[in-house]
Design a protein around this motif. Sequence first.
Motif, PDB file in Angstrom:
ATOM      1  N   LEU A  83      27.215   3.304  88.700  1.00 58.08           N
ATOM      2  CA  LEU A  83      28.671   3.219  88.646  1.00 58.08           C
ATOM      3  C   LEU A  83      29.132   4.081  89.014  1.00 58.08           C
ATOM      4  CD1 LEU A  83      27.646   0.305  85.847  1.00 58.08           C
ATOM      5  CD2 LEU A  83      28.169  -0.127  88.466  1.00 58.08           C
ATOM      6  N   ARG A  84      29.688   4.290  89.091  1.00 57.82           N
ATOM      7  CA  ARG A  84      31.267   4.794  89.034  1.00 57.82           C
ATOM      8  C   ARG A  84      32.595   5.345  88.099  1.00 57.82           C
ATOM      9  NH1 ARG A  84      29.248   8.332  91.507  1.00 57.82           N
ATOM     10  NH2 ARG A  84      27.776   7.353  90.017  1.00 57.82           N
ATOM     11  N   ILE A  85      32.793   6.479  88.152  1.00 52.36           N
ATOM     12  CA  ILE A  85      33.880   6.940  86.949  1.00 52.36           C
ATOM     13  C   ILE A  85      34.331   6.957  87.554  1.00 52.36           C
ATOM     14  CG2 ILE A  85      31.978   6.639  85.012  1.00 52.36           C
ATOM     15  CD1 ILE A  85      32.224   9.961  84.980  1.00 52.36           C
ATOM     16  N   ARG A  86      35.769   6.796  86.615  1.00 52.81           N
ATOM     17  CA  ARG A  86      37.776   7.525  87.641  1.00 52.81           C
ATOM     18  C   ARG A  86      37.445   8.870  88.270  1.00 52.81           C
ATOM     19  NH1 ARG A  86      42.090   4.285  86.023  1.00 52.81           N
ATOM     20  NH2 ARG A  86      43.186   6.741  85.738  1.00 52.81           N
ATOM     21  N   VAL A  87      37.325   9.650  87.057  1.00 56.39           N
ATOM     22  CA  VAL A  87      36.730  11.005  87.906  1.00 56.39           C
ATOM     23  C   VAL A  87      36.321  11.302  89.165  1.00 56.39           C
ATOM     24  CG1 VAL A  87      37.197  12.586  85.504  1.00 56.39           C
ATOM     25  CG2 VAL A  87      35.141  11.780  86.811  1.00 56.39           C
ATOM     26  N   GLN A  88      35.180  10.371  89.403  1.00 61.73           N
ATOM     27  CA  GLN A  88      34.146  10.634  90.886  1.00 61.73           C
ATOM     28  C   GLN A  88      35.187   9.960  92.029  1.00 61.73           C
ATOM     29  OE1 GLN A  88      31.220   8.595  88.787  1.00 61.73           O
ATOM     30  NE2 GLN A  88      29.127  10.569  88.926  1.00 61.73           N
ATOM     31  N   LEU A  89      36.204   8.863  91.389  1.00 55.86           N
ATOM     32  CA  LEU A  89      36.505   8.063  92.524  1.00 55.86           C
ATOM     33  C   LEU A  89      37.608   9.168  92.545  1.00 55.86           C
ATOM     34  CD1 LEU A  89      36.864   4.668  91.333  1.00 55.86           C
ATOM     35  CD2 LEU A  89      35.834   5.901  92.922  1.00 55.86           C
ATOM     36  N   ALA A  90      37.806   9.780  91.871  1.00 53.11           N
ATOM     37  CA  ALA A  90      39.536  10.523  92.039  1.00 53.11           C
ATOM     38  C   ALA A  90      39.007  11.892  92.961  1.00 53.11           C
ATOM     39  CB  ALA A  90      39.784  11.563  90.737  1.00 53.11           C
ATOM     40  N   LYS A  91      37.404  12.229  93.262  1.00 54.32           N
ATOM     41  CA  LYS A  91      37.000  13.264  93.515  1.00 54.32           C
ATOM     42  C   LYS A  91      37.028  12.595  95.403  1.00 54.32           C
ATOM     43  CE  LYS A  91      32.814  16.061  94.984  1.00 54.32           C
ATOM     44  NZ  LYS A  91      31.874  16.569  95.191  1.00 54.32           N
ATOM     45  N   ILE A  92      36.370  11.545  95.353  1.00 59.30           N
ATOM     46  CA  ILE A  92      36.057  10.337  96.664  1.00 59.30           C
ATOM     47  C   ILE A  92      37.601  10.261  97.920  1.00 59.30           C
ATOM     48  CG2 ILE A  92      35.555   8.724  97.321  1.00 59.30           C
ATOM     49  CD1 ILE A  92      33.011   8.250  95.042  1.00 59.30           C
ATOM     50  N   PHE A  93      38.412   9.683  96.884  1.00 59.89           N
ATOM     51  CA  PHE A  93      39.843   9.984  97.690  1.00 59.89           C
ATOM     52  C   PHE A  93      40.015  11.718  98.148  1.00 59.89           C
ATOM     53  CE2 PHE A  93      40.158   6.078  94.638  1.00 59.89           C
ATOM     54  CZ  PHE A  93      39.225   5.217  95.673  1.00 59.89           C
ATOM     55  N   ALA A  94      40.488  12.155  96.894  1.00 57.84           N
ATOM     56  CA  ALA A  94      41.439  12.852  97.356  1.00 57.84           C
ATOM     57  C   ALA A  94      40.054  14.096  98.756  1.00 57.84           C
ATOM     58  CB  ALA A  94      40.972  14.322  96.122  1.00 57.84           C
ATOM     59  N   ASN A  95      39.564  13.839  98.405  1.00 55.05           N
ATOM     60  CA  ASN A  95      38.271  14.389 100.115  1.00 55.05           C
ATOM     61  C   ASN A  95      38.140  13.454 101.060  1.00 55.05           C
ATOM     62  OD1 ASN A  95      37.351  16.383  98.283  1.00 55.05           O
ATOM     63  ND2 ASN A  95      35.377  15.107  97.942  1.00 55.05           N
ATOM     64  N   VAL A  96      38.369  11.552 100.722  1.00 54.34           N
ATOM     65  CA  VAL A  96      38.474  10.912 102.364  1.00 54.34           C
ATOM     66  C   VAL A  96      39.725  11.416 102.149  1.00 54.34           C
ATOM     67  CG1 VAL A  96      38.389   8.925 102.776  1.00 54.34           C
ATOM     68  CG2 VAL A  96      36.425   9.475 101.440  1.00 54.34           C
ATOM     69  N   PHE A  97      40.495  11.081 101.869  1.00 49.59           N
ATOM     70  CA  PHE A  97      42.262  11.272 102.434  1.00 49.59           C
ATOM     71  C   PHE A  97      42.814  11.922 102.413  1.00 49.59           C
ATOM     72  CE2 PHE A  97      41.774   7.221 100.485  1.00 49.59           C
ATOM     73  CZ  PHE A  97      41.757   6.282 101.452  1.00 49.59           C
ATOM     74  N   ASP A  98      41.985  13.529 102.492  1.00 50.42           N
ATOM     75  CA  ASP A  98      42.786  15.130 102.490  1.00 50.42           C
ATOM     76  C   ASP A  98      44.263  15.139 102.042  1.00 50.42           C
ATOM     77  OD1 ASP A  98      41.778  17.543 103.130  1.00 50.42           O
ATOM     78  OD2 ASP A  98      43.095  17.541 105.356  1.00 50.42           O
ATOM     79  N   LEU A  99      44.081  14.696 100.280  1.00 53.34           N
ATOM     80  CA  LEU A  99      44.878  15.067  99.710  1.00 53.34           C
ATOM     81  C   LEU A  99      45.020  16.277  99.518  1.00 53.34           C
ATOM     82  CD1 LEU A  99      44.738  11.908  97.643  1.00 53.34           C
ATOM     83  CD2 LEU A  99      46.061  12.187  99.534  1.00 53.34           C
ATOM     84  N   GLN A 100      46.476  16.805  99.086  1.00 51.49           N
ATOM     85  CA  GLN A 100      46.554  18.120  98.395  1.00 51.49           C
ATOM     86  C   GLN A 100      47.714  17.965  97.728  1.00 51.49           C
ATOM     87  OE1 GLN A 100      44.844  21.006  99.769  1.00 51.49           O
ATOM     88  NE2 GLN A 100      43.724  19.256 101.274  1.00 51.49           N
ATOM     89  N   LEU A 101      47.634  19.090  96.816  1.00 53.05           N
ATOM     90  CA  LEU A 101      47.762  18.721  95.240  1.00 53.05           C
ATOM     91  C   LEU A 101      49.091  18.957  95.244  1.00 53.05           C
ATOM     92  CD1 LEU A 101      47.967  19.312  91.880  1.00 53.05           C
ATOM     93  CD2 LEU A 101      49.151  21.318  92.562  1.00 53.05           C
ATOM     94  N   VAL A 102      50.356  17.985  94.977  1.00 57.99           N
ATOM     95  CA  VAL A 102      51.664  17.948  95.148  1.00 57.99           C
ATOM     96  C   VAL A 102      52.601  19.037  94.217  1.00 57.99           C
ATOM     97  CG1 VAL A 102      53.713  16.507  95.743  1.00 57.99           C
ATOM     98  CG2 VAL A 102      51.768  15.640  96.325  1.00 57.99           C
ATOM     99  N   GLU A 103      52.922  20.513  94.286  1.00 62.23           N
ATOM    100  CA  GLU A 103      53.294  21.511  93.604  1.00 62.23           C
ATOM    101  C   GLU A 103      54.816  20.300  93.188  1.00 62.23           C
ATOM    102  OE1 GLU A 103      52.310  24.278  92.721  1.00 62.23           O
ATOM    103  OE2 GLU A 103      50.768  23.612  94.406  1.00 62.23           O
ATOM    104  N   GLY A 104      55.351  20.497  92.064  1.00 60.54           N
ATOM    105  CA  GLY A 104      56.392  20.141  91.237  1.00 60.54           C
ATOM    106  C   GLY A 104      55.809  18.470  90.109  1.00 60.54           C
ATOM    107  N   LYS A 105      55.084  17.908  91.086  1.00 63.00           N
ATOM    108  CA  LYS A 105      54.486  16.925  90.800  1.00 63.00           C
ATOM    109  C   LYS A 105      52.969  16.651  89.943  1.00 63.00           C
ATOM    110  CE  LYS A 105      56.969  14.217  94.340  1.00 63.00           C
ATOM    111  NZ  LYS A 105      57.217  13.221  94.441  1.00 63.00           N
ATOM    112  N   GLU A 106      52.794  17.859  89.086  1.00 65.96           N
ATOM    113  CA  GLU A 106      51.512  17.348  88.759  1.00 65.96           C
ATOM    114  C   GLU A 106      51.930  16.683  87.364  1.00 65.96           C
ATOM    115  OE1 GLU A 106      53.185  20.059  89.609  1.00 65.96           O
ATOM    116  OE2 GLU A 106      51.956  22.197  90.426  1.00 65.96           O
ATOM    117  N   LYS A 107      50.973  15.686  86.882  1.00 69.82           N
ATOM    118  CA  LYS A 107      50.907  15.116  85.681  1.00 69.82           C
ATOM    119  C   LYS A 107      49.934  15.299  85.002  1.00 69.82           C
ATOM    120  CE  LYS A 107      52.977  11.392  88.658  1.00 69.82           C
ATOM    121  NZ  LYS A 107      52.901  10.898  89.237  1.00 69.82           N
ATOM    122  N   PRO A 108      50.250  16.220  83.776  1.00 69.08           N
ATOM    123  CA  PRO A 108      48.549  16.732  82.853  1.00 69.08           C
ATOM    124  C   PRO A 108      48.631  15.842  82.397  1.00 69.08           C
ATOM    125  CG  PRO A 108      50.884  17.613  82.540  1.00 69.08           C
ATOM    126  CD  PRO A 108      51.160  17.106  83.865  1.00 69.08           C
TER     127      PRO A 108
END
Length: 131
Positions: free
Chosen positions: A81-106
């Motif tokens: 089974l997958r958990i949210r953090v693992q999906l976050a890594k997968i989606f960031a890699n597949v869609f080649d997402l980069q951190l959007v400066e100024g839109k951080e949500k801690p």
Amino acid sequence: MLYEVGVISRFADGSFKPGAQITRKHVAAILSRIDVELVPAREAATFSDVSMQNPYYDAIQTLYMTGTIDGANGNFHPDGLRIRVQLAKIFANVFDLQLVEGKEKPFTDVKASDWYAPYVAILASNAKTPF
């Protein structure tokens, strides 16, 4: 929308089951159906728990070769089974997402030292709605 374009399918009873957990093989299958260029970065792997006859073999190998998803100790664990953090890594890699400066949500439960912290930050900063 994803159903209409063939990315996801219904369960045999016609339902979607929004609260159902998702397995690694199903994540691979869904991502292999999305129109996104997945560029191989490494050779295919031999997983003792995924034969070439497995209906998810091609999708699993595609994601493995792009470095999007890994195995462990010669196994892929397709029913894991997958958990949210693992999906976050997968989606960031597949869609080649980069951190959007100024839109951080801690998040109060994600430490900078956590292996998944960069992926959660990237996904959250790219989200149009709360993550």
